[in-house]
Design a protein around this motif. Sequence first.
Motif, PDB file in Angstrom:
ATOM      1  N   ARG A 178      45.076  62.282  -6.805  1.00  0.00           N
ATOM      2  CA  ARG A 178      44.651  62.696  -5.465  1.00  0.00           C
ATOM      3  C   ARG A 178      45.846  63.081  -4.612  1.00  0.00           C
ATOM      4  O   ARG A 178      46.898  62.451  -4.691  1.00  0.00           O
ATOM      5  N   LYS A 179      45.616  64.105  -3.777  1.00  0.00           N
ATOM      6  CA  LYS A 179      46.633  64.451  -2.784  1.00  0.00           C
ATOM      7  C   LYS A 179      45.967  65.113  -1.586  1.00  0.00           C
ATOM      8  O   LYS A 179      45.211  66.071  -1.724  1.00  0.00           O
ATOM      9  N   SER A 180      46.251  64.578  -0.424  1.00  0.00           N
ATOM     10  CA  SER A 180      45.750  65.193   0.808  1.00  0.00           C
ATOM     11  C   SER A 180      46.925  65.427   1.745  1.00  0.00           C
ATOM     12  O   SER A 180      47.907  64.682   1.725  1.00  0.00           O
ATOM     13  N   TYR A 181      46.815  66.458   2.534  1.00  0.00           N
ATOM     14  CA  TYR A 181      47.741  66.659   3.653  1.00  0.00           C
ATOM     15  C   TYR A 181      46.911  66.519   4.914  1.00  0.00           C
ATOM     16  O   TYR A 181      46.084  67.386   5.198  1.00  0.00           O
ATOM     17  N   VAL A 221      42.061  67.843   1.873  1.00  0.00           N
ATOM     18  CA  VAL A 221      42.113  67.306   0.513  1.00  0.00           C
ATOM     19  C   VAL A 221      42.499  68.435  -0.438  1.00  0.00           C
ATOM     20  O   VAL A 221      41.780  69.413  -0.572  1.00  0.00           O
ATOM     21  N   ASP A 257      41.341  66.321  -5.398  1.00  0.00           N
ATOM     22  CA  ASP A 257      40.312  65.339  -5.053  1.00  0.00           C
ATOM     23  C   ASP A 257      39.977  64.442  -6.243  1.00  0.00           C
ATOM     24  O   ASP A 257      38.827  64.316  -6.647  1.00  0.00           O
ATOM     25  N   THR A 294      51.031  71.940  -6.141  1.00  0.00           N
ATOM     26  CA  THR A 294      50.957  70.540  -5.715  1.00  0.00           C
ATOM     27  C   THR A 294      50.870  69.625  -6.940  1.00  0.00           C
ATOM     28  O   THR A 294      51.583  68.619  -7.021  1.00  0.00           O
ATOM     29  N   SER A 321      54.957  62.626  -3.944  1.00  0.00           N
ATOM     30  CA  SER A 321      54.136  61.498  -4.386  1.00  0.00           C
ATOM     31  C   SER A 321      52.656  61.833  -4.291  1.00  0.00           C
ATOM     32  O   SER A 321      52.234  62.520  -3.370  1.00  0.00           O
ATOM     33  N   PRO A 322      51.868  61.307  -5.220  1.00  0.00           N
ATOM     34  CA  PRO A 322      50.414  61.431  -5.077  1.00  0.00           C
ATOM     35  C   PRO A 322      49.948  60.469  -3.994  1.00  0.00           C
ATOM     36  O   PRO A 322      50.714  59.611  -3.550  1.00  0.00           O
ATOM     37  N   ASP A 323      48.690  60.589  -3.563  1.00  0.00           N
ATOM     38  CA  ASP A 323      48.133  59.594  -2.640  1.00  0.00           C
ATOM     39  C   ASP A 323      48.063  58.245  -3.357  1.00  0.00           C
ATOM     40  O   ASP A 323      47.836  58.194  -4.560  1.00  0.00           O
ATOM     41  N   PRO A 324      48.214  57.173  -2.591  1.00  0.00           N
ATOM     42  CA  PRO A 324      48.188  55.839  -3.206  1.00  0.00           C
ATOM     43  C   PRO A 324      46.867  55.548  -3.924  1.00  0.00           C
ATOM     44  O   PRO A 324      46.842  54.747  -4.856  1.00  0.00           O
ATOM     45  N   SER A 336      45.403  57.268  -5.975  1.00  0.00           N
ATOM     46  CA  SER A 336      45.334  57.893  -7.301  1.00  0.00           C
ATOM     47  C   SER A 336      45.306  56.843  -8.394  1.00  0.00           C
ATOM     48  O   SER A 336      45.789  55.721  -8.221  1.00  0.00           O
TER      49      SER A 336
END
Length: 326
Positions: free
Chosen positions: A12-15, A19, A22, A46, A56-59, A61
């Motif tokens: 996962r990665k969001s700014y 998103v 997802d 990304t 870094s990915p979102d925590p 993940s």
Amino acid sequence: MTDPAIAAHGLRKSYGDKVVLDGIDLAAGEGTVFSLLGPNGAGKTTAVKILSTLISPDPASGEIRVGGHDLATTPQAVRAAIGVTGQFSAVDGLITGEENMLLMADLHHLPKREGRRVAAELLERFDLTEAAKKPASTYSGGMKRRLDIAMTLVGSPRIIFLDEPTTGLDPRSRHTMWQIIRELVSDGVTVFLTTQYLEEADELADRIAVLSDGRIAAEGTAEELKRLIPGGHVRLRFTDPAAYHSAASALPEATRNDEALALQIPSDGSQRELRSLLDRLDTAGIEADELTVHTPDLDDVFFALTGSTNVPAQPNQPNQPKETAR
Ligand SMILES: Nc1ncnc2c1ncn2[C@@H]1O[C@H](COP(=O)(O)OP(=O)(O)O)[C@@H](O)[C@H]1O
Ligand SMILES: [Mg+2]
């Protein structure tokens, strides 16, 4: 079973509110080409940046392993196993190709002599020996990409990330790049390739994941993806009108073209369906003069999955419908 070279779960990665990824799953087998396909802005870069430890990915993940190493706990080990050739090249235009290579050798702590040997070898391998003493800013697009890959290979990575390596290249340089990628893979290197070009994924990738709206819309071999969508058919052509008419009555589901003496039968193009069709013709004692299998190409698949028309045309390569004569 050995560990895949790259394995991501629930990436996962969001700014902010946006998103980008997802919760995607990715798995690339060792010594294969895994292609992440998606239109502009889909999140390919990304994903590459995360898998190569640049961001870094979102925590939230799940586990991500690259080269057998956990990305969250041992990023240094991941870095030691990989090479990255970015969409925006690492090549410094102000210095020569050779100096760029020697700089990489220094970064990898190669002894001076060893560094010079490796640089010369790679420059030779990528047909850059003649240009080695010229500033990289004078290189063509294709030469810059080749230098970029040569620089990546200085550290002998087992896993290479290539982020849109042929975007903007002319067809000839693109084919050279494809050849380079094939050679890397035959040496056992794993290649994670992002591309917007369907033909490129079709040519090179063992497996393809289509990224759309932050999710993997489909994953599989090019052939598997092509079978996901309707439109495939078998075409039978006859020269003898009598044979054509008996075939038409033996195959009532066929669409007829009486003028061309041709029949079109919906089919996924699989061996099983072809065999059953041939058996039916045999039973009826009919022989077609020509049999062609038409499978949807990746463009059809991509469009069906992403609804995107945001795919650049291949320069000088009109997208011809793919036909496989059998
Ligand atoms: N540092 C960032 N801050 C905010 N948004 C970003 C950042 N990097 C990328 N994005 C957004 O994430 C989306 C995916 O971008 P990217 O991974 O570059 O896509 P691709 O490589 O598939 O073209 C885009 O909408 C982009 O604007
Ligand atoms: Mg990108």
